[in-house]
Design a protein around this motif. Structure first.
Motif: not given
Length: 213
Positions: A31-32, A28, A34
């Motif tokens: 993703t944050w 997670h 990126e």
């Protein structure tokens, strides 16, 4: 046949579950991160904004163009730095007064090859790119302490007299190792489960009785 050790099995299961949870959390985080890097990259094409006065620097301000009116320099600090061509040196950061009250502003005025160089710049209107001041917080401090958020800093487009321009802040400098950390946690969980499984199998396997003579 021996019984399965309940306490040890529960503890190992909890540890494995915790490591898997940490791995999922790192995914997670990846993703944050990126999305955050993409937002910073997009900020470069946005119009100039007012220089943020206080920390923490909001995401919509990082890597944006801005301007600071340095009324006077109240102090200097020196950090390692590089020029846009990659020449290493010592960047000089000016602590500026911007009014009668308030926190002032930090300005990266440029890089000198000589660590003993003393800038003569006394202030003025500065255009540049918003970033944050250098941080010197250890990994242990980040994990267990309460680090103070870094203050905003403007990297000047035009260096002060006697200095070369500092390399502008780049999103390439922002690390995103969360995928690698996730893989490590999943590997730790798998290794722990395999090792405990082998130990449990050996415990549960009855010893071989040698044949009677």
């Amino acid at each position: 046949m021996k019984r399965i050790p309940i306490v040890a099995t529960v503890l190992v299961a909890l540890c494995v579950a915790a490591m898997i949870g940490l791995g999922v959390w790192q995914l997670h985080r990846a993703t944050w991160k990126e999305a955050l890097i993409a937002r910073y990259a997009a900020n470069r094409s946005l119009p100039p904004m007012a220089f943020p006065r206080l920390a923490p620097v909001p995401d919509d301000a990082m890597f944006r163009k801005s301007q600071v009116n340095c009324l006077r320099v109240v102090g200097w600090s020196t950090e390692g730095g590089v020029t846009p061509s990659g020449q290493a040196g010592y960047r000089h950061i000016a602590a500026c007064s911007t009014g009668a009250e308030g926190p002032g502003a930090l300005v990266d005025a440029g890089v000198a090859a000589d660590p003993q160089f003393k800038p003569s710049w006394q202030g003025g209107l500065v255009d540049g790119i918003i970033t944050t001041e250098p941080q010197h917080v250890s990994l242990i401090g980040k994990l267990f302490g309460h680090p103070v958020p870094p203050r905003p800093m403007l990297v000047a487009d035009r260096p002060a007299p006697g200095l070369a321009a500092s390399a502008p802040p780049s999103t390439d400098e922002i690390s995103n190792n969360h995928i690698a950390y996730a893989v490590q946690w999943f590997l730790f969980a798998g290794v722990a489960a395999v090792i405990y499984g082998i130990a449990l199998r050996r415990r549960m396997t009855p010893p071989v009785t040698p044949p009677s003579p």
